[in-house]
Each structure stands twice: as C-alpha cells, then as structure tokens.
Design an enzyme around this catalytic site. Sequence first.
Site, mmCIF file in Angstrom:
data_model
loop_
_atom_site.group_PDB
_atom_site.id
_atom_site.type_symbol
_atom_site.label_atom_id
_atom_site.label_comp_id
_atom_site.label_asym_id
_atom_site.label_seq_id
_atom_site.Cartn_x
_atom_site.Cartn_y
_atom_site.Cartn_z
ATOM 1 N N ASP A 1 65.774 26.780 101.429
ATOM 2 C CA ASP A 1 64.984 28.008 101.330
ATOM 3 C C ASP A 1 65.656 29.196 102.008
ATOM 4 O OD1 ASP A 1 64.645 26.641 103.727
ATOM 5 O OD2 ASP A 1 62.505 27.038 103.899
ATOM 6 N N HIS A 2 66.549 28.935 102.964
ATOM 7 C CA HIS A 2 67.221 29.993 103.731
ATOM 8 C C HIS A 2 68.237 29.323 104.641
ATOM 9 C CE1 HIS A 2 64.833 28.450 106.990
ATOM 10 N NE2 HIS A 2 63.744 28.608 106.251
ATOM 11 N N THR B 1 60.089 30.209 105.150
ATOM 12 C CA THR B 1 59.864 28.975 104.409
ATOM 13 C C THR B 1 58.873 29.098 103.246
ATOM 14 O OG1 THR B 1 60.434 27.648 106.317
ATOM 15 C CG2 THR B 1 59.030 26.603 104.667
ATOM 16 N N ASP C 1 65.007 22.074 104.190
ATOM 17 C CA ASP C 1 64.633 23.333 104.836
ATOM 18 C C ASP C 1 65.727 23.788 105.805
ATOM 19 O OD1 ASP C 1 63.302 25.384 106.377
ATOM 20 O OD2 ASP C 1 61.407 24.557 105.637
ATOM 21 N N ASP D 1 65.999 22.410 109.623
ATOM 22 C CA ASP D 1 65.397 23.666 110.094
ATOM 23 C C ASP D 1 64.949 23.535 111.547
ATOM 24 O OD1 ASP D 1 64.207 26.407 109.468
ATOM 25 O OD2 ASP D 1 62.430 25.319 110.150
ATOM 26 N N HIS E 1 65.537 32.677 111.449
ATOM 27 C CA HIS E 1 65.771 33.198 110.090
ATOM 28 C C HIS E 1 64.604 34.087 109.732
ATOM 29 C CE1 HIS E 1 62.800 30.296 108.551
ATOM 30 N NE2 HIS E 1 63.294 29.488 109.475
ATOM 31 N N HIS F 1 66.388 25.764 114.656
ATOM 32 C CA HIS F 1 65.589 26.590 115.565
ATOM 33 C C HIS F 1 65.832 26.183 117.022
ATOM 34 C CE1 HIS F 1 63.288 28.991 112.792
ATOM 35 N NE2 HIS F 1 62.949 27.930 112.091
HETATM 36 P P1 AMP Z 1 59.576 28.389 109.269
HETATM 37 O O1 AMP Z 1 58.650 28.890 110.323
HETATM 38 O O2 AMP Z 1 59.757 29.378 108.166
HETATM 39 O O3 AMP Z 1 60.834 27.889 109.849
HETATM 40 O O4 AMP Z 1 58.844 27.139 108.587
HETATM 41 C C1 AMP Z 1 59.219 25.802 108.800
HETATM 42 C C2 AMP Z 1 58.010 24.963 109.063
HETATM 43 O O5 AMP Z 1 57.207 24.897 107.886
HETATM 44 C C3 AMP Z 1 58.360 23.533 109.393
HETATM 45 O O6 AMP Z 1 58.043 23.319 110.749
HETATM 46 C C4 AMP Z 1 57.493 22.694 108.502
HETATM 47 O O7 AMP Z 1 56.828 21.682 109.239
HETATM 48 C C5 AMP Z 1 56.507 23.680 107.908
HETATM 49 N N1 AMP Z 1 56.146 23.306 106.537
HETATM 50 C C6 AMP Z 1 57.005 23.028 105.552
HETATM 51 N N2 AMP Z 1 56.357 22.697 104.407
HETATM 52 C C7 AMP Z 1 55.041 22.758 104.696
HETATM 53 C C8 AMP Z 1 53.867 22.508 103.928
HETATM 54 N N3 AMP Z 1 53.932 22.142 102.639
HETATM 55 N N4 AMP Z 1 52.672 22.682 104.552
HETATM 56 C C9 AMP Z 1 52.611 23.082 105.848
HETATM 57 N N5 AMP Z 1 53.695 23.306 106.621
HETATM 58 C C10 AMP Z 1 54.900 23.147 106.060
HETATM 59 ZN ZN ZN Z 2 62.401 27.102 105.984
HETATM 60 ZN ZN ZN Z 3 62.566 27.722 110.110
#
Ligand code: AMP
Ligand code: ZN
Ligand code: ZN
Length: 417
Positions: A244-245, A76, A40, A197, A353, A201
């Site tokens: 993913d990004h 994500t 990630d 990731d 992101h 952040h």
């Molecule tokens: P983002 O807010 O887009 O940066 O998402 C990243 C967050 O997504 C991370 O903190 C991960 O813990 C969470 N994450 C990733 N995969 C999963 C999943 N399968 N189920 C729930 N949370 C997830």
């Molecule tokens: Zn992500």
């Molecule tokens: Zn993120």
Amino acid sequence: MRRLVLVVLLVSACAAASRAFQTTGGAAQPQPTVILLSIDGWRWDYDTRAPAPNLRSLMARGVRAENLIPSFPSKTFPNHYTIVTGLYPGHHGIVANAIKDPATGRLFAMSRTAEVRDPMWWGGEPIWVTAQRAGQSAAAMFWPGSEAPIHGMLPRYWKAYDEDYPPADRVDQVLAWLDLPAERRPTLVTLYFSDVDGAGHRGGPDSSDVRDAIVRVDGYVGRLLRGLERRGLQDAVNLVVVSDHGMANVSRDRVVVLDDYVSLDDDEVVDINPTLGVVPSAGREEPVFRALANAHPRLTVYRRAETPLQWRYRDHPRIPPIVGVMDEGWQIVRRGTAAAVAAGRLRPPGGQHGYDPALMSMRGIFVAAGPAFRTGATVPAFENVQIYNVLAQVLHVTPAANDGGTDVARMLLKQRD
Ligand code: AMP
Ligand code: ZN
Ligand code: ZN
C-alpha cells in the site's frame, strides 16, 4: 504398498483439483483465479534488503513494476481501498485512516468496527463486488472494506480483522478456499500481512526489525507457493502481490508539536502525522489556514480546493477544509503525544508513511505471476489506481467506472487471442 496407494490417491486428488479448477459447474469454460496479496508497508526496494527468495522467484516467473505509486495520503486504508476500486481516495471517500463525515458528524477509524462495517463510508465498487455481480465468488482473508456490505454485498467468504490471526493460518485458509468444489470456489481471494509495516514503524526501514520481517513474510509467501504446488495449481492461479505504501526514516529531532505554533482548541484536528486534517470552527477557516501556513517550514498546508492536482484530492466532502503534510522524515504531533514520549510512556517510532506519493520512500511493490501475466518483465512504475482494471481483465469481468486506464493491463498481461 500403503505408500504407493497413498501416492496414487494423492496424485489423482491433485489431478481432480486441478481439473475442477479449470471448469465452472461442468462447463468447459476456463475460470481464471486471482490471489491478491498485500504486504503492508513493503517498500519497493525491500527485496534487496534481506533474503526474499520466494518473492524473487515470483518476479522471475512473472512481471514486476519498478515500483508502485501510492495515492495521497500514503496510508493503509485509503490505499488498500484504491487498489480494489481503481479510485483515488479523494473519489472513493476513505480519504484517510481517520475521517470525519461532515454530513453525519460521524468519525471513522480503523479500530472502530461499527464504522468499518458500515457501507456508508465505502464509495465505488470493490473488485470482489464486481466479480460477484458477474456470478463469481470472492473471499477475503482480510482487506479494508471487506467487512462492509458494499452495494449490499459482502465477499462470499470473509473474516473479521484480527491482527493476531497467525499468518500461517491465513495462508492455509486461502488454500482451503481454493479446495472448495468448483461451484463454491472463489475466483478472487485477498490475503494480508502487517508484519513489515509494524517493523518499519518500530525500527525504521533500515532496521534489523524490518530485515527480520522481510524474511518472515517471504516465508509466508513460500508457504502459499508450496500449497499451490501441492495442489498442482502453481500455473493455474494468478498471484498478484502489492503493497500500500513504503516507509521513511523518522527521528526524535524532526518532530513538530502542533500546539506550540497554533492554538486549535476551538477547531477539530481529525487526522494527524505526518498528514494533517483540520476542520476549523465556523468562521475560523482563514485565520486557521494562515496560522498553519506560517507555523513551521517543514509543514505545507493547503485549502481543500488547492491541494496538488495530481493527488486528485479536492472533491470529496470528507476531505478536511485544511490539509497539511510534513516534509519527508518529519512528524507532527499533538502536545499530549509529545509528553507521552518524553515521559517514556510511548515509544517514538523509527519509521513513518503518509507523505507525498511522489517520494521514492513512499513507493510500494507490484509483482504478478500466473497464466494471465507476462513472464520475466519489469515495467515502469505506475499508480495503484491502475490495478483494479488489471484484476477485472484477468477475471474476465466488466469493470465499474474508475480512475484507471487500459495501458497498464496492456503492459502486464499476455495478449489474449
Ligand atoms: P497504518 O497506520 O496506515 O500504518 O495502518 C496499519 C495498521 O492497519 C496495521 O496495524 C493493521 O493492523 C491495521 N489494519 C490493516 N488492515 C486492517 C483491517 N482490515 N481492519 C482493521 N485494521 C487493519
Ligand atoms: Zn499500510
Ligand atoms: Zn503503517
């Protein structure tokens, strides 16, 4: 003597594993296998930022893209599900990390387990369903969508998401699945790490946090590679590494407080930062749109039907009537969030992101190595909707309808005779 016996046992077990691996239920059919690993938030240039010898060895042994173009929004859940379905978020329905379904009024968030497990959210057909429909088995060591019975089908093996599940144990679980007898062994296994990731952040893409996370995650990749080698599987398994990004630097002096410009007390802000998803109350669509359009020069807003065509983000009813996105490196928050940061209750992030996928800072990686893939090649960047068809071709299964084409598979794969 004991050692000799052990070595003989080990070698013959290894040979048996690798022999069984090549066949299905005794038939002399080769059974291609894919490990799909997501790191990630691994930005396309991270392998130049800190030592990543294991990922580099995969690049040398296989094929890589200059970078991987995410889908809008570069978050994500939408992108992980795009990778496994070949559909843009505006087509598969996971249109953001935070979603409102207008038909039911229900709200989706990554932390809402009941929603995450409800197949109503997940459109299209993920590759594990495609593989299992063809009689194969799949396993998910985490992946968005893998906890919901999509088309009535979960991966044969799956785990409830737990961010504290130790990465080494995740790798060992993947290897244990590959050790199963042929009739139960999955041909498709997903694996996921969030460290990079999280560090991005916290500290931003240029931070020592990120450099440490790069080294750490590369170590997990090393554990996987050594595990495959010990089993004699290093040339039998296809390993596909994606992200993913990417990640952009943000700072406290580039934050827009939404409530300072527009009063949205009667409307719903479904998604925020750095994207914006607003569902205005009845009759307020035009005034809310105009207010947001004039709010801040670093915020661009669109009516759902007028978002940039290349995003393919117009059709789905879950796309909010008003969609906004900040310029690279800028953030937009509610007043409460700004107050929490000011009071020291919330640490302001160093990286973010979600921005336009065209930006280089939002680009991810694609690296693949194994018997199906070309070796030593670098190919031009492509969109992540293209990956599903590549996986389907490697697994010898017929893909479901999707937004990808056939050119990327032709670029990446060895020609089959
Ligand atoms: P983002 O807010 O887009 O940066 O998402 C990243 C967050 O997504 C991370 O903190 C991960 O813990 C969470 N994450 C990733 N995969 C999963 C999943 N399968 N189920 C729930 N949370 C997830
Ligand atoms: Zn992500
Ligand atoms: Zn993120």
